[in-house]
Design a protein around this motif. Structure first.
Motif, PDB file in Angstrom:
ATOM      1  N   VAL A 171      37.224  33.740  25.544  1.00 31.53           N
ATOM      2  CA  VAL A 171      36.475  34.884  25.043  1.00 31.53           C
ATOM      3  C   VAL A 171      36.845  36.118  25.836  1.00 31.53           C
ATOM      4  O   VAL A 171      37.308  36.022  26.974  1.00 31.53           O
ATOM      5  CB  VAL A 171      34.948  34.664  25.129  1.00 31.53           C
ATOM      6  CG1 VAL A 171      34.498  33.523  24.228  1.00 31.53           C
ATOM      7  CG2 VAL A 171      34.489  34.435  26.547  1.00 31.53           C
ATOM      8  N   LEU A 172      36.640  37.272  25.230  1.00 28.12           N
ATOM      9  CA  LEU A 172      36.823  38.545  25.916  1.00 28.12           C
ATOM     10  C   LEU A 172      35.449  39.094  26.263  1.00 28.12           C
ATOM     11  O   LEU A 172      34.563  39.127  25.406  1.00 28.12           O
ATOM     12  CB  LEU A 172      37.573  39.532  25.022  1.00 28.12           C
ATOM     13  CG  LEU A 172      38.999  39.164  24.653  1.00 28.12           C
ATOM     14  CD1 LEU A 172      39.552  40.180  23.654  1.00 28.12           C
ATOM     15  CD2 LEU A 172      39.875  39.084  25.886  1.00 28.12           C
ATOM     16  N   VAL A 173      35.275  39.496  27.484  1.00 26.25           N
ATOM     17  CA  VAL A 173      34.000  40.051  27.940  1.00 26.25           C
ATOM     18  C   VAL A 173      34.228  41.500  28.317  1.00 26.25           C
ATOM     19  O   VAL A 173      35.146  41.812  29.073  1.00 26.25           O
ATOM     20  CB  VAL A 173      33.452  39.259  29.136  1.00 26.25           C
ATOM     21  CG1 VAL A 173      32.155  39.864  29.634  1.00 26.25           C
ATOM     22  CG2 VAL A 173      33.260  37.793  28.756  1.00 26.25           C
ATOM     23  N   GLY A 174      33.389  42.375  27.804  1.00 27.41           N
ATOM     24  CA  GLY A 174      33.563  43.794  28.107  1.00 27.41           C
ATOM     25  C   GLY A 174      32.349  44.398  28.763  1.00 27.41           C
ATOM     26  O   GLY A 174      31.332  43.835  28.920  1.00 27.41           O
ATOM     27  N   ASN A 185      34.577  28.912  24.667  1.00 25.52           N
ATOM     28  CA  ASN A 185      34.440  28.473  26.053  1.00 25.52           C
ATOM     29  C   ASN A 185      34.736  29.658  26.955  1.00 25.52           C
ATOM     30  O   ASN A 185      35.213  30.699  26.508  1.00 25.52           O
ATOM     31  CB  ASN A 185      35.360  27.286  26.352  1.00 25.52           C
ATOM     32  CG  ASN A 185      36.820  27.635  26.224  1.00 25.52           C
ATOM     33  OD1 ASN A 185      37.375  28.319  27.063  1.00 25.52           O
ATOM     34  ND2 ASN A 185      37.452  27.156  25.141  1.00 25.52           N
ATOM     35  N   ASP A 186      34.463  29.508  28.232  1.00 22.63           N
ATOM     36  CA  ASP A 186      34.603  30.640  29.151  1.00 22.63           C
ATOM     37  C   ASP A 186      36.059  31.049  29.389  1.00 22.63           C
ATOM     38  O   ASP A 186      36.309  32.075  30.014  1.00 22.63           O
ATOM     39  CB  ASP A 186      33.895  30.356  30.468  1.00 22.63           C
ATOM     40  CG  ASP A 186      34.419  29.127  31.172  1.00 22.63           C
ATOM     41  OD1 ASP A 186      35.070  28.286  30.529  1.00 22.63           O
ATOM     42  OD2 ASP A 186      34.174  29.006  32.383  1.00 22.63           O
ATOM     43  N   LEU A 224      25.991  34.705  32.057  1.00 27.55           N
ATOM     44  CA  LEU A 224      27.019  35.005  31.064  1.00 27.55           C
ATOM     45  C   LEU A 224      27.204  33.819  30.102  1.00 27.55           C
ATOM     46  O   LEU A 224      27.295  34.016  28.895  1.00 27.55           O
ATOM     47  CB  LEU A 224      28.340  35.357  31.748  1.00 27.55           C
ATOM     48  CG  LEU A 224      29.506  35.662  30.807  1.00 27.55           C
ATOM     49  CD1 LEU A 224      29.217  36.858  29.926  1.00 27.55           C
ATOM     50  CD2 LEU A 224      30.767  35.895  31.610  1.00 27.55           C
ATOM     51  N   LEU A 225      27.267  32.598  30.652  1.00 28.07           N
ATOM     52  CA  LEU A 225      27.469  31.442  29.778  1.00 28.07           C
ATOM     53  C   LEU A 225      26.271  31.211  28.858  1.00 28.07           C
ATOM     54  O   LEU A 225      26.444  30.813  27.712  1.00 28.07           O
ATOM     55  CB  LEU A 225      27.778  30.191  30.606  1.00 28.07           C
ATOM     56  CG  LEU A 225      29.122  30.199  31.318  1.00 28.07           C
ATOM     57  CD1 LEU A 225      29.300  28.919  32.127  1.00 28.07           C
ATOM     58  CD2 LEU A 225      30.276  30.365  30.340  1.00 28.07           C
ATOM     59  N   ARG A 226      25.064  31.487  29.342  1.00 28.81           N
ATOM     60  CA  ARG A 226      23.873  31.354  28.497  1.00 28.81           C
ATOM     61  C   ARG A 226      23.943  32.355  27.342  1.00 28.81           C
ATOM     62  O   ARG A 226      23.644  32.027  26.192  1.00 28.81           O
ATOM     63  CB  ARG A 226      22.615  31.561  29.320  1.00 28.81           C
ATOM     64  CG  ARG A 226      21.336  31.341  28.523  1.00 28.81           C
ATOM     65  CD  ARG A 226      20.096  31.528  29.389  1.00 28.81           C
ATOM     66  NE  ARG A 226      20.060  30.628  30.510  1.00 28.81           N
ATOM     67  CZ  ARG A 226      19.559  29.397  30.489  1.00 28.81           C
ATOM     68  NH1 ARG A 226      19.036  28.944  29.375  1.00 28.81           N
ATOM     69  NH2 ARG A 226      19.548  28.643  31.561  1.00 28.81           N
ATOM     70  N   GLU A 227      24.357  33.576  27.657  1.00 31.53           N
ATOM     71  CA  GLU A 227      24.499  34.601  26.621  1.00 31.53           C
ATOM     72  C   GLU A 227      25.585  34.200  25.620  1.00 31.53           C
ATOM     73  O   GLU A 227      25.429  34.378  24.408  1.00 31.53           O
ATOM     74  CB  GLU A 227      24.832  35.943  27.254  1.00 31.53           C
ATOM     75  CG  GLU A 227      24.839  37.077  26.257  1.00 31.53           C
ATOM     76  CD  GLU A 227      25.062  38.437  26.917  1.00 31.53           C
ATOM     77  OE1 GLU A 227      25.527  39.338  26.207  1.00 31.53           O
ATOM     78  OE2 GLU A 227      24.788  38.575  28.119  1.00 31.53           O
ATOM     79  N   LEU A 228      26.669  33.638  26.112  1.00 36.04           N
ATOM     80  CA  LEU A 228      27.744  33.164  25.237  1.00 36.04           C
ATOM     81  C   LEU A 228      27.225  32.078  24.297  1.00 36.04           C
ATOM     82  O   LEU A 228      27.558  32.060  23.113  1.00 36.04           O
ATOM     83  CB  LEU A 228      28.921  32.640  26.066  1.00 36.04           C
ATOM     84  CG  LEU A 228      30.123  32.113  25.299  1.00 36.04           C
ATOM     85  CD1 LEU A 228      30.697  33.177  24.371  1.00 36.04           C
ATOM     86  CD2 LEU A 228      31.181  31.617  26.270  1.00 36.04           C
ATOM     87  N   GLY A 229      26.373  31.203  24.811  1.00 30.72           N
ATOM     88  CA  GLY A 229      25.765  30.180  23.956  1.00 30.72           C
ATOM     89  C   GLY A 229      24.913  30.798  22.864  1.00 30.72           C
ATOM     90  O   GLY A 229      24.946  30.344  21.709  1.00 30.72           O
ATOM     91  N   GLY A 230      24.162  31.842  23.211  1.00 35.41           N
ATOM     92  CA  GLY A 230      23.346  32.527  22.212  1.00 35.41           C
ATOM     93  C   GLY A 230      24.185  33.196  21.144  1.00 35.41           C
ATOM     94  O   GLY A 230      23.874  33.118  19.948  1.00 35.41           O
ATOM     95  N   VAL A 231      25.261  33.841  21.564  1.00 40.02           N
ATOM     96  CA  VAL A 231      26.170  34.486  20.604  1.00 40.02           C
ATOM     97  C   VAL A 231      26.793  33.427  19.688  1.00 40.02           C
ATOM     98  O   VAL A 231      26.884  33.618  18.468  1.00 40.02           O
ATOM     99  CB  VAL A 231      27.260  35.302  21.331  1.00 40.02           C
ATOM    100  CG1 VAL A 231      28.347  35.747  20.366  1.00 40.02           C
ATOM    101  CG2 VAL A 231      26.647  36.493  22.044  1.00 40.02           C
ATOM    102  N   THR A 232      27.195  32.316  20.264  1.00 42.45           N
ATOM    103  CA  THR A 232      27.793  31.233  19.470  1.00 42.45           C
ATOM    104  C   THR A 232      26.795  30.721  18.440  1.00 42.45           C
ATOM    105  O   THR A 232      27.162  30.481  17.278  1.00 42.45           O
ATOM    106  CB  THR A 232      28.248  30.087  20.392  1.00 42.45           C
ATOM    107  OG1 THR A 232      29.178  30.604  21.341  1.00 42.45           O
ATOM    108  CG2 THR A 232      28.892  28.964  19.607  1.00 42.45           C
ATOM    109  N   ALA A 233      25.545  30.555  18.831  1.00 48.00           N
ATOM    110  CA  ALA A 233      24.507  30.108  17.891  1.00 48.00           C
ATOM    111  C   ALA A 233      24.321  31.116  16.763  1.00 48.00           C
ATOM    112  O   ALA A 233      24.215  30.729  15.595  1.00 48.00           O
ATOM    113  CB  ALA A 233      23.195  29.886  18.639  1.00 48.00           C
TER     114      ALA A 233
END
Length: 88
Positions: free
Chosen positions: A85-88, A81-82, A1-10
């Motif tokens: 964010v909202l995760v669905g 940061n974790d 999840l955090l790796r995906e969040l990093g990709g979205v942030t980029a």
């Protein structure tokens, strides 16, 4: 999840690369380029954190600030940061 969040942030940062708005040019105290405004707040920190922040400010002032006019700047989402964010 955090790796995906990093990709979205980029991807968000890339999408914002050409974005501009008048409010993006105001002074933010949390911008490290504002060390003159941050430094007087050091006494408010706990002693063990104060030294770390003072060292960081000193390093930034001596290394990055002299180059800042030549470095790119853009609008970013600077608080991803974790816990923010909202995760669905």
């Amino acid at each position: 999840l955090l790796r995906e969040l990093g990709g979205v942030t980029a991807r968000v940062s890339c999408a914002l690369s050409a974005f501009d708005h008048p409010e993006a040019h105001r002074t933010f105290i949390w911008d490290l380029a504002q060390t003159a405004a941050i430094r007087p707040l050091l006494p408010l920190l706990a002693p063990e954190r104060r030294a770390l922040i003072a060292d960081t400010l000193r390093d930034f002032e001596s290394t990055v600030l002299p180059l800042s006019d030549r470095l790119p700047r853009q609008v970013i989402h600077g608080d991803v940061n974790d816990q923010n964010v909202l995760v669905g």
